[in-house]
Design an enzyme around this catalytic site. Sequence first.
Site, PDB file in Angstrom:
ATOM      1  N   LEU A 111      14.191 -20.326 -51.624  1.00 31.30           N
ATOM      2  CA  LEU A 111      13.515 -20.413 -52.914  1.00 31.30           C
ATOM      3  C   LEU A 111      12.243 -21.243 -52.854  1.00 31.30           C
ATOM      4  O   LEU A 111      11.361 -21.079 -53.713  1.00 31.30           O
ATOM      5  CB  LEU A 111      14.461 -20.997 -53.970  1.00 31.30           C
ATOM      6  CG  LEU A 111      15.706 -20.179 -54.306  1.00 31.30           C
ATOM      7  CD1 LEU A 111      16.407 -20.759 -55.527  1.00 31.30           C
ATOM      8  CD2 LEU A 111      15.367 -18.714 -54.541  1.00 31.30           C
TER       9      LEU A 111
ATOM     10  N   GLN B 100      28.850 -24.383 -54.587  1.00 32.23           N
ATOM     11  CA  GLN B 100      30.213 -24.234 -55.084  1.00 32.23           C
ATOM     12  C   GLN B 100      30.465 -22.849 -55.671  1.00 32.23           C
ATOM     13  O   GLN B 100      31.498 -22.224 -55.410  1.00 32.23           O
ATOM     14  CB  GLN B 100      30.484 -25.288 -56.159  1.00 32.23           C
ATOM     15  CG  GLN B 100      30.413 -26.719 -55.689  1.00 32.23           C
ATOM     16  CD  GLN B 100      30.851 -27.665 -56.780  1.00 32.23           C
ATOM     17  OE1 GLN B 100      32.044 -27.782 -57.076  1.00 32.23           O
ATOM     18  NE2 GLN B 100      29.896 -28.335 -57.410  1.00 32.23           N
TER      19      GLN B 100
ATOM     20  N   THR C  76      22.258 -25.493 -66.611  1.00 29.30           N
ATOM     21  CA  THR C  76      22.963 -26.768 -66.684  1.00 29.30           C
ATOM     22  C   THR C  76      22.910 -27.413 -68.065  1.00 29.30           C
ATOM     23  O   THR C  76      21.987 -27.153 -68.856  1.00 29.30           O
ATOM     24  CB  THR C  76      22.347 -27.739 -65.655  1.00 29.30           C
ATOM     25  OG1 THR C  76      22.919 -29.044 -65.790  1.00 29.30           O
ATOM     26  CG2 THR C  76      20.845 -27.877 -65.869  1.00 29.30           C
TER      27      THR C  76
ATOM     28  N   TYR D  89      15.242 -33.152 -62.980  1.00 28.95           N
ATOM     29  CA  TYR D  89      16.189 -32.073 -62.693  1.00 28.95           C
ATOM     30  C   TYR D  89      16.383 -31.180 -63.912  1.00 28.95           C
ATOM     31  O   TYR D  89      16.246 -29.958 -63.834  1.00 28.95           O
ATOM     32  CB  TYR D  89      17.525 -32.639 -62.229  1.00 28.95           C
ATOM     33  CG  TYR D  89      18.620 -31.606 -62.166  1.00 28.95           C
ATOM     34  CD1 TYR D  89      18.596 -30.602 -61.200  1.00 28.95           C
ATOM     35  CD2 TYR D  89      19.673 -31.608 -63.084  1.00 28.95           C
ATOM     36  CE1 TYR D  89      19.583 -29.633 -61.148  1.00 28.95           C
ATOM     37  CE2 TYR D  89      20.668 -30.647 -63.041  1.00 28.95           C
ATOM     38  CZ  TYR D  89      20.619 -29.663 -62.077  1.00 28.95           C
ATOM     39  OH  TYR D  89      21.596 -28.695 -62.035  1.00 28.95           O
TER      40      TYR D  89
ATOM     41  N   TRP E 251      29.574 -30.193 -65.212  1.00 26.07           N
ATOM     42  CA  TRP E 251      30.664 -30.907 -64.532  1.00 26.07           C
ATOM     43  C   TRP E 251      31.458 -29.980 -63.606  1.00 26.07           C
ATOM     44  O   TRP E 251      32.694 -29.979 -63.594  1.00 26.07           O
ATOM     45  CB  TRP E 251      31.586 -31.551 -65.563  1.00 26.07           C
ATOM     46  CG  TRP E 251      30.978 -32.683 -66.324  1.00 26.07           C
ATOM     47  CD1 TRP E 251      29.655 -32.921 -66.559  1.00 26.07           C
ATOM     48  CD2 TRP E 251      31.678 -33.742 -66.997  1.00 26.07           C
ATOM     49  NE1 TRP E 251      29.483 -34.045 -67.322  1.00 26.07           N
ATOM     50  CE2 TRP E 251      30.709 -34.574 -67.608  1.00 26.07           C
ATOM     51  CE3 TRP E 251      33.025 -34.056 -67.153  1.00 26.07           C
ATOM     52  CZ2 TRP E 251      31.051 -35.710 -68.349  1.00 26.07           C
ATOM     53  CZ3 TRP E 251      33.356 -35.176 -67.897  1.00 26.07           C
ATOM     54  CH2 TRP E 251      32.384 -35.995 -68.471  1.00 26.07           C
TER      55      TRP E 251
ATOM     56  N   LYS F  65      15.241 -27.206 -64.401  1.00 27.78           N
ATOM     57  CA  LYS F  65      16.183 -26.138 -64.726  1.00 27.78           C
ATOM     58  C   LYS F  65      15.805 -25.433 -66.026  1.00 27.78           C
ATOM     59  O   LYS F  65      15.958 -24.212 -66.139  1.00 27.78           O
ATOM     60  CB  LYS F  65      17.601 -26.701 -64.817  1.00 27.78           C
ATOM     61  CG  LYS F  65      18.175 -27.153 -63.481  1.00 27.78           C
ATOM     62  CD  LYS F  65      18.347 -25.999 -62.501  1.00 27.78           C
ATOM     63  CE  LYS F  65      19.454 -25.068 -62.894  1.00 27.78           C
ATOM     64  NZ  LYS F  65      19.653 -23.962 -61.911  1.00 27.78           N
TER      65      LYS F  65
ATOM     66  N   TYR G 274      18.054 -26.607 -56.556  1.00 29.59           N
ATOM     67  CA  TYR G 274      17.883 -27.997 -56.140  1.00 29.59           C
ATOM     68  C   TYR G 274      18.723 -28.817 -57.101  1.00 29.59           C
ATOM     69  O   TYR G 274      18.462 -28.858 -58.301  1.00 29.59           O
ATOM     70  CB  TYR G 274      16.405 -28.383 -56.235  1.00 29.59           C
ATOM     71  CG  TYR G 274      16.080 -29.812 -55.830  1.00 29.59           C
ATOM     72  CD1 TYR G 274      15.403 -30.065 -54.643  1.00 29.59           C
ATOM     73  CD2 TYR G 274      16.425 -30.896 -56.634  1.00 29.59           C
ATOM     74  CE1 TYR G 274      15.082 -31.368 -54.276  1.00 29.59           C
ATOM     75  CE2 TYR G 274      16.123 -32.192 -56.264  1.00 29.59           C
ATOM     76  CZ  TYR G 274      15.452 -32.425 -55.082  1.00 29.59           C
ATOM     77  OH  TYR G 274      15.145 -33.706 -54.715  1.00 29.59           O
ATOM     78  N   THR G 275      19.764 -29.492 -56.589  1.00 32.76           N
ATOM     79  CA  THR G 275      20.733 -30.147 -57.468  1.00 32.76           C
ATOM     80  C   THR G 275      20.828 -31.656 -57.280  1.00 32.76           C
ATOM     81  O   THR G 275      21.714 -32.290 -57.864  1.00 32.76           O
ATOM     82  CB  THR G 275      22.131 -29.544 -57.262  1.00 32.76           C
ATOM     83  OG1 THR G 275      22.514 -29.680 -55.890  1.00 32.76           O
ATOM     84  CG2 THR G 275      22.143 -28.063 -57.646  1.00 32.76           C
TER      85      THR G 275
END
Length: 302
Positions: free
Chosen positions: A38, A11, A102, A126, A151, A130, A62-63
């Site tokens: 990566l 995004q 995040t 996750y 968000w 991060k 990686y989300t």
Amino acid sequence: MRLVVTGREGQVAASLLEAGQRRDGIEVVTLGRPVLDLARPDTVFDALAAARPDIVVSAAAYTAVDQAEDEPDLAFAVNAVGAGKVAEAAAKLGVPVIHLSTDYVFDGTKDGAYVETDATAPLGVYGASKLAGELAVAAVNPRHLILRTAWAYSPFGKNFVRIILGLAANRDEIAVVADQWGNPTSAFDLADAILVSSAVLHGDRSFARFGVYHLVGTGDTNRSGFAHHILATSRALDGPYAAVKEISTRAYPTKALRPRNSRLSTAEFEGTFNWTAPDWHGSTVDVVSRLLIAETKCTPTL
């Protein structure tokens, strides 16, 4: 000023590409697999060096929050080792790195908005990966901005706004959790903030306020409130609409735990870069409008 962004499909990368086209003197270049991967650290330096950045924006990640619970090695390889390699490459090239992180580095138990100095306590793989990425970036490149956001939504990729509109096209009612709070954040607003802060870093070689910043939309709501606004906007524009059924997190179990409170204070970023995000309500209207226009263009007329 030439920004080189890791990731092509994300995004923020897509939003930066679009924003860069509207600004004189800014060139945005995105790098993705297989040129820069990566999960393959050996690809990182050569790809970035060939792109000749003035600033590196480390946006690829990686989300898959739930999937990370089953793939911890891959999540850490990308979000920690990979992020560190990007920052290290930027340092070798003599340029700053802007790394996206995040709200998931927090456990969500604080009352009120988190500030940058609050203790981190990730709830899952996750968030832990991060956080490890933040530490790796800071360790190898002193000229870093680590931007924690939350968000995020946009017309691109998978995100809450697109999911809600997609569900509304096929359902009369959507169940949405009402006990998770945060700041909806348009990726277009993130892109604008990144360009503003990049210009400061590029123009001021003596800039000394590197470190961690929080960067989210102005105003907060819960997940169900966000969904209500998305759907009300869509209905006003003759788009899909469904009623929202408010439920608890306990009624919607997921493999990875989510922080109940993802609110972040942006005071430090605002004070340093003289930039404040727009109110999330208006930014959401902009994204929903664009998505509906795109959907109309893609629908054949009979």
